[in-house]
Each structure stands twice: as C-alpha cells, then as structure tokens.
Design an enzyme around this catalytic site. Structure first.
Site, PDB file in Angstrom:
ATOM      1  N   ASN A 181     -10.188  -2.663   3.017  1.00 28.09           N
ATOM      2  CA  ASN A 181      -9.972  -2.613   1.571  1.00 28.09           C
ATOM      3  C   ASN A 181     -11.301  -2.314   0.877  1.00 28.09           C
ATOM      4  O   ASN A 181     -12.341  -2.214   1.524  1.00 28.09           O
ATOM      5  CB  ASN A 181      -9.447  -3.964   1.072  1.00 28.09           C
ATOM      6  CG  ASN A 181      -7.942  -4.124   1.247  1.00 28.09           C
ATOM      7  OD1 ASN A 181      -7.216  -3.145   1.427  1.00 28.09           O
ATOM      8  ND2 ASN A 181      -7.472  -5.347   1.184  1.00 28.09           N
TER       9      ASN A 181
ATOM     10  N   HIS B 286       0.834  -1.218   0.000  1.00 28.89           N
ATOM     11  CA  HIS B 286       0.000   0.000   0.000  1.00 28.89           C
ATOM     12  C   HIS B 286       0.866   1.265   0.000  1.00 28.89           C
ATOM     13  O   HIS B 286       0.536   2.258   0.657  1.00 28.89           O
ATOM     14  CB  HIS B 286      -0.939   0.030   1.211  1.00 28.89           C
ATOM     15  CG  HIS B 286      -1.959  -1.066   1.239  1.00 28.89           C
ATOM     16  ND1 HIS B 286      -3.257  -0.887   0.820  1.00 28.89           N
ATOM     17  CD2 HIS B 286      -1.877  -2.359   1.616  1.00 28.89           C
ATOM     18  CE1 HIS B 286      -3.928  -2.021   0.966  1.00 28.89           C
ATOM     19  NE2 HIS B 286      -3.111  -2.935   1.438  1.00 28.89           N
TER      20      HIS B 286
HETATM   21  C1  HEM Z   1      -1.782 -10.745   7.943  1.00 32.39           C
HETATM   22  C2  HEM Z   1      -2.036 -10.024   6.897  1.00 32.39           C
HETATM   23  C3  HEM Z   1      -1.499  -8.632   6.683  1.00 32.39           C
HETATM   24  C4  HEM Z   1      -0.312  -8.079   7.070  1.00 32.39           C
HETATM   25  C5  HEM Z   1       0.804  -8.733   7.835  1.00 32.39           C
HETATM   26  C6  HEM Z   1      -0.323  -6.712   6.614  1.00 32.39           C
HETATM   27  C7  HEM Z   1       0.706  -5.810   6.771  1.00 32.39           C
HETATM   28  C8  HEM Z   1       0.703  -4.513   6.349  1.00 32.39           C
HETATM   29  C9  HEM Z   1       1.776  -3.577   6.531  1.00 32.39           C
HETATM   30  C10 HEM Z   1       3.095  -3.891   7.213  1.00 32.39           C
HETATM   31  C11 HEM Z   1       1.398  -2.406   6.010  1.00 32.39           C
HETATM   32  C12 HEM Z   1       2.188  -1.115   5.957  1.00 32.39           C
HETATM   33  C13 HEM Z   1       1.827  -0.285   7.157  1.00 32.39           C
HETATM   34  C14 HEM Z   1       2.628   0.969   7.249  1.00 32.39           C
HETATM   35  O1  HEM Z   1       3.812   0.972   6.841  1.00 32.39           O
HETATM   36  O2  HEM Z   1       2.107   1.982   7.763  1.00 32.39           O
HETATM   37  C15 HEM Z   1       0.063  -2.572   5.516  1.00 32.39           C
HETATM   38  C16 HEM Z   1      -0.705  -1.578   4.958  1.00 32.39           C
HETATM   39  C17 HEM Z   1      -2.042  -1.710   4.693  1.00 32.39           C
HETATM   40  N1  HEM Z   1      -2.796  -2.868   4.777  1.00 32.39           N
HETATM   41 FE1  HEM Z   1      -2.159  -4.654   5.367  1.00 32.39          FE
HETATM   42  N2  HEM Z   1      -1.500  -6.466   5.978  1.00 32.39           N
HETATM   43  C18 HEM Z   1      -2.248  -7.614   6.006  1.00 32.39           C
HETATM   44  C19 HEM Z   1      -3.508  -7.790   5.504  1.00 32.39           C
HETATM   45  C20 HEM Z   1      -4.350  -6.781   5.134  1.00 32.39           C
HETATM   46  C21 HEM Z   1      -5.756  -6.905   4.907  1.00 32.39           C
HETATM   47  C22 HEM Z   1      -6.551  -8.193   5.037  1.00 32.39           C
HETATM   48  C23 HEM Z   1      -6.225  -5.665   4.605  1.00 32.39           C
HETATM   49  C24 HEM Z   1      -7.622  -5.199   4.310  1.00 32.39           C
HETATM   50  C25 HEM Z   1      -8.704  -5.839   4.677  1.00 32.39           C
HETATM   51  C26 HEM Z   1      -5.097  -4.762   4.638  1.00 32.39           C
HETATM   52  C27 HEM Z   1      -5.165  -3.409   4.396  1.00 32.39           C
HETATM   53  C28 HEM Z   1      -4.094  -2.553   4.449  1.00 32.39           C
HETATM   54  C29 HEM Z   1      -4.187  -1.148   4.151  1.00 32.39           C
HETATM   55  C30 HEM Z   1      -5.438  -0.386   3.739  1.00 32.39           C
HETATM   56  C31 HEM Z   1      -2.907  -0.625   4.297  1.00 32.39           C
HETATM   57  C32 HEM Z   1      -2.488   0.811   4.069  1.00 32.39           C
HETATM   58  C33 HEM Z   1      -2.687   1.597   5.336  1.00 32.39           C
HETATM   59  C34 HEM Z   1      -2.349   3.045   5.090  1.00 32.39           C
HETATM   60  O3  HEM Z   1      -3.036   3.661   4.249  1.00 32.39           O
HETATM   61  O4  HEM Z   1      -1.393   3.532   5.701  1.00 32.39           O
HETATM   62  N3  HEM Z   1      -3.985  -5.465   4.959  1.00 32.39           N
HETATM   63  N4  HEM Z   1      -0.336  -3.874   5.714  1.00 32.39           N
END
Ligand code: HEM
Length: 488
Positions: A133, A60
C-alpha cells in the site's frame, strides 16, 4: 501485449469466422415482425455482452496499471540470493497496479482511502509479487479480522451506503487501528495522483542469502515526483468533476514520456534482533523507526509503458503475496500469513483456475513447468508433454531447495494474541506521528477526523473512537473532543 485480432479491413465475422451480413438490422419474421431464434449473430452478440464482466475485486476494485523496469543499484547479495537483486545495473520487467481500497469498480479516484501498490517483478526465477500500500502500516494485526474490517468500510447491508457508525464502531473497538487511522486522516490520506505518493511493502519479509543467513526486511518506494496531496475540499470537487483523475494522470504522464519513478529502499534487521527489538517486528500496525534500522537504497523503479487493454491487463491482473522467488519468503506476521491464502483463492474465483497463464500474469523471463493441466480456459500450451513427475521423458524435476529458510517456533498451538515487546502498545506510534506533524497538519487532521466522527449517530461509538486518539496523545484527544462537539 501481442494480439491475434485482425485489424485489417475485411468482412465483419462471427466468433467462428463466418461473414456477417448485417450488424444493424436483426433478422425478423417479416418487415414488422418479431425476431427469429435463427439470428445467431444477434443472440451471440447479446450473450457475449452479458458476460463482459468478471467479479470485481472484493477490495481494491478500482485500479490503474502500467509496465516498467526495476533496476538494481546496490549489491545486496550479503542479504538475499534473489537473482533479480544480484548485481547493480540488473534490470527486471515489472507491472504495477495502483488502486483505492473501499470503492467499487466505477468509484472516484480522489477519495480518502489507502492506495494499493501491487508490484509484479517478472524475474528469471519466476514472478515475485510485492502487494503493498502507500502506507507503511495497517488497521489490524490479525488476518481473521480482515473481513469484518472491510465490511465496515463497504456498504451497510440495510442502508446500502457506507455508514460512519460502522466505520467508527469497528475502529473504536479495534484500538490497534489508531496509528493507521491517524495516518489516513492526515495530509497523505488523499494523494494528488498515483505518481505523487510513496509505496510500501508494509509487512516484514524474510531475505536469505546464499549462505543461508536470514534477515527481516521492510520495503519502501520513495516517489521521485515528490509527495503531493489533495485537501479534503479539493478532493471533493475533483472526485465529482473527474472521477478518473488518478487513472488519467498516470496514463497521460506515460504517453508524454514523463515516466514516473520511485527510489527503492529497504530496512534490514538481522534475524537475531527480532526477539528483543523494542517493537514486535511482525506487527503490521507498527513501523521500524529509521533511527533503529536506516533505509538502504537498492534500486530504481520506473513505469514506462501503458497497457494496451485495460480489461485484459489491469482487471485480470493477479497479484499474490505468496508469489516468492529464491531468497525471499514470508515472516510470521499474522496478516501476511492470511494473505498468503487469500489472493490465490480470489484469483481462482475471480479470473479462473488458469489466471496465471494470462499474458499479464505468466512469467515473462522464465516459463512455468509443472504437471498442472486443463480446466476452464486452458490454452493447450503443454501440447502432448507428460503431466506427471517424476518421469523418464525429460520432464521438469523438483529442486530440493526451499525458496526461504526455516523459522524457529516454540510453545503450544493456540489462539494467541500477538506477543508484545518492551515498547508495544496500540497507541505509542500514533502519538509519535501526531507529535511529528506541523501545527497546520494537526489542524487538518483534527478537522478531517471531526468531520467524519460527527456523522456517527450514537454517542458511545463516537466517544470510544475519540478515546483512542486521547490515549495516543492527550492534546490530540482534547482537540478532537472539542472539534466533534462543535459539529454535533
Ligand atoms: C489479512 C488481510 C488481507 C486480506 C485477507 C486481503 C485480501 C485481499 C483480496 C481478496 C484482494 C483481491 C485480490 C484479487 O481479487 O485479485 C486484495 C487486494 C489487494 N490487497 Fe489485500 N488483503 C489483506 C490485507 C492487505 C494489506 C495489509 C495490504 C497492503 C499492505 C493489501 C493490499 C492489497 C492490494 C494492493 C490489493 C490489490 C491488488 C491488485 O492490484 O490486484 N491487502 N486483498
């Protein structure tokens, strides 16, 4: 956001406020000579420039954000004691960051990829983050598979490009992805803009009311702008012509006063239903059909203010699924459980230990009061206040009231597969989704999938991937086999 930058005319200065005589000629040893180390204006300027970037989000990375207002429209006190949901008409400031998932910071917006929908509610009981999402489900159901999954979406370590072989190898070997992949290659896989798509909390979360009764909930954000999508062909052109299409659309709509809004709905399951529901309610690859748990409208979300500074407020924004408020908590969903760790850890690496003190991340309707101190970037906000608890100097006290209610667990610890309920398998909801599509939607889905699967170099990988769709629906599989054969 308030700024301390003095925008009035006056002398250019160094970071420490001394006047700068030249911002155009470096100090040299003679008219044609090399530059001098004593030119600290030059050295400090180059050094600061070298440090302008922080690590981009590992997923993202590419996103756009805006502030707004959530207004409650229903009384949900029977289900949750969260103060921001306590009365119709109650308004809460929010910040929403939209994103694509796989692309790097400079990638194009108009691509086939899930869109992030990360929402921060600045409530009077602390910030509540719902990091979802634009899809109600996900590719996998256990957090331990997430890094492997993302490696297949990102650049291959040898070729440096995204590889169809890796993508389809992982999806073919992870049949639980079939539902989300069917969704992604359908019409909604490339939204026309961030305004023209729905958002979902995706996971199941716990709500608990003042009496301690528990409910399981799923959040839905229905776009009031209407769903609009791009075809694969139109998106390919737009991505080349205007890589910033989603960013620009959001910012300009808000500048015009056309504030995008979403109708906020929840599905509510009484806690006692969970054990016997036909699908495992904590399996992120499944939806709860509306017929089982109808959506209830609880509020309106409007975006009405652009950030002043994209780096400070969007790049440094930090959302975590672990940021709960009283009356809301996690479910045992194994994806959510992993995420409760991953985001705070990412923020500490990417933005630093004091990330939550930045203006966009800190509470706006209350204050943070605890004994955490110091570290890189600490701004001295606590002055001389005591940094331990309990203390006899009027410091903050623990409440003794957990935010959420305890969950019953049983059985030995172990590397268990997610329990299957009566109607659970990896394909049932993918098949339902395919059969719900119009003939035109099915045609485009098959074409989109075939175009990508045809790029796979190994027959066994392509065949395994197609076999999953055949298990979802025989017609789906047969048509896809034929379409891929024509292209290969
Ligand atoms: C175990 C599964 C997941 C892991 C380990 C994970 C991990 C991460 C990490 C490390 C980031 C970056 C955060 C940052 O640097 O600020 C991120 C961003 C993001 N993830 Fe996940 N994620 C997972 C599953 C999901 C799922 C299932 C969704 C949605 C239903 C999701 C939605 C998002 C969104 C929207 C962002 C961006 C947040 C922002 O705008 O700063 N992720 N994710």
């Amino acid at each position: 956001m308030s700024t301390e930058f003095d925008t009035t005319a006056g002398p250019l200065t160094t970071e420490t406020g001394a006047p700068v005589s030249s911002n155009n000629q470096s100090e040299a040893a003679g008219p044609g000579g090399p530059l001098l180390v004593q030119d600290q204006v030059l050295l400090a300027k180059l050094a600061h420039f070298n440090r302008e970037r922080i690590p981009e989000r590992v997923v993202h990375a590419r996103g756009a954000g805006a502030y707004g207002t959530f207004t409650a429209t229903a009384d949900v006190t029977a289900y949750t004691r969260a103060a921001f949901l306590s009365a119709p008409g109650k308004a809460t400031e929010t910040f929403l960051r939209f994103s694509t998932v796989a692309g790097n910071l400079g990638s194009a917006d108009a691509v086939r990829d899930p869109r992030g929908f990360a929402l921060k509610f600045y409530t009077e009981e602390g910030n509540y983050d719902l990091v979802g999402n634009n899809t109600p489900v996900f590719f996998i159901r256990d957090a331990i598979k997430f890094p492997d999954f993302i490696h297949t979406q990102k650049r291959d370590p040898y070729t440096g490009s995204q590889e169809a072989d890796n993508v389809w190898d992982f999806w073919g070997l992870s049949p639980e992805s079939t539902h989300q992949v069917t969704w992604l290659f359908g019409d909604r896989g490339i939204p026309a803009s961030y305004r023209h798509m729905d958002g979902f909390g995706s996971h199941t979360y716990q709500w608990v009311n003042a009496a301690g009764e528990q409910f399981w909930v799923k959040y839905h954000f229905k776009t009031d702008q209407g769903i609009e999508n791009l075809t694969a062909e139109d998106a390919a052109v737009l991505a080349g012509q205007d890589p910033d299409s989603h960013h620009r659309d959001l910012r300009e709509a808000i500048e015009r006063g056309e504030y995008p809004s979403w109708t906020v709905q929840v599905q509510i399951m009484p806690a006692a239903d969970a054990a016997t529901y036909r699908f495992n309610p904590f399996d992120l690859t499944k939806v709860w059909p509306n017929a089982d748990y109808p959506r209830i409208t609880i509020g309106k979300l409007e975006l009405n203010r652009n950030p002043d500074n994209v780096f400070a407020e969007v790049e440094q924004s930090a959302f975590s699924p672990a940021n709960f408020v009283p009356g809301i908590g996690p479910s045992p969903d194994k994806m959510l459980q992993g995420r409760l760790f991953a985001y705070g850890d990412a923020h500490r690496y990417r933005v630093g230990i004091n990330a939550d003190q930045l203006p966009v991340n800190r509470p706006h309707a209350t204050t943070a009061r605890n004994g955490n101190r110091d570290g890189l970037g600490y701004d001295g906000r606590h002055a001389g206040a005591k940094n331990y608890e309990p203390n006899s100097f009027g410091g903050p006290n623990e409440t003794g009231q957990p935010l959420w209610a305890p969950v019953q667990v049983s059985g030995p610890t172990g590397e268990w597969e997610t329990p299957r309920h009566a109607e659970d398998d990896d394909f049932v909801q993918a098949g339902d989704l395919y059969r719900l599509m119009t003939a035109g939607e099915q045609d485009r889905l098959i074409a989109n999938l075939a175009g990508f699967i045809a790029k796979v170099t190994r027959d066994d990988i392509a065949e395994r991937a197609i076999a999953n769709f055949a298990k979802a629906d025989a017609d789906f599989g047969a048509r896809l086999t034929e379409a891929v054969a024509k292209l290969r």
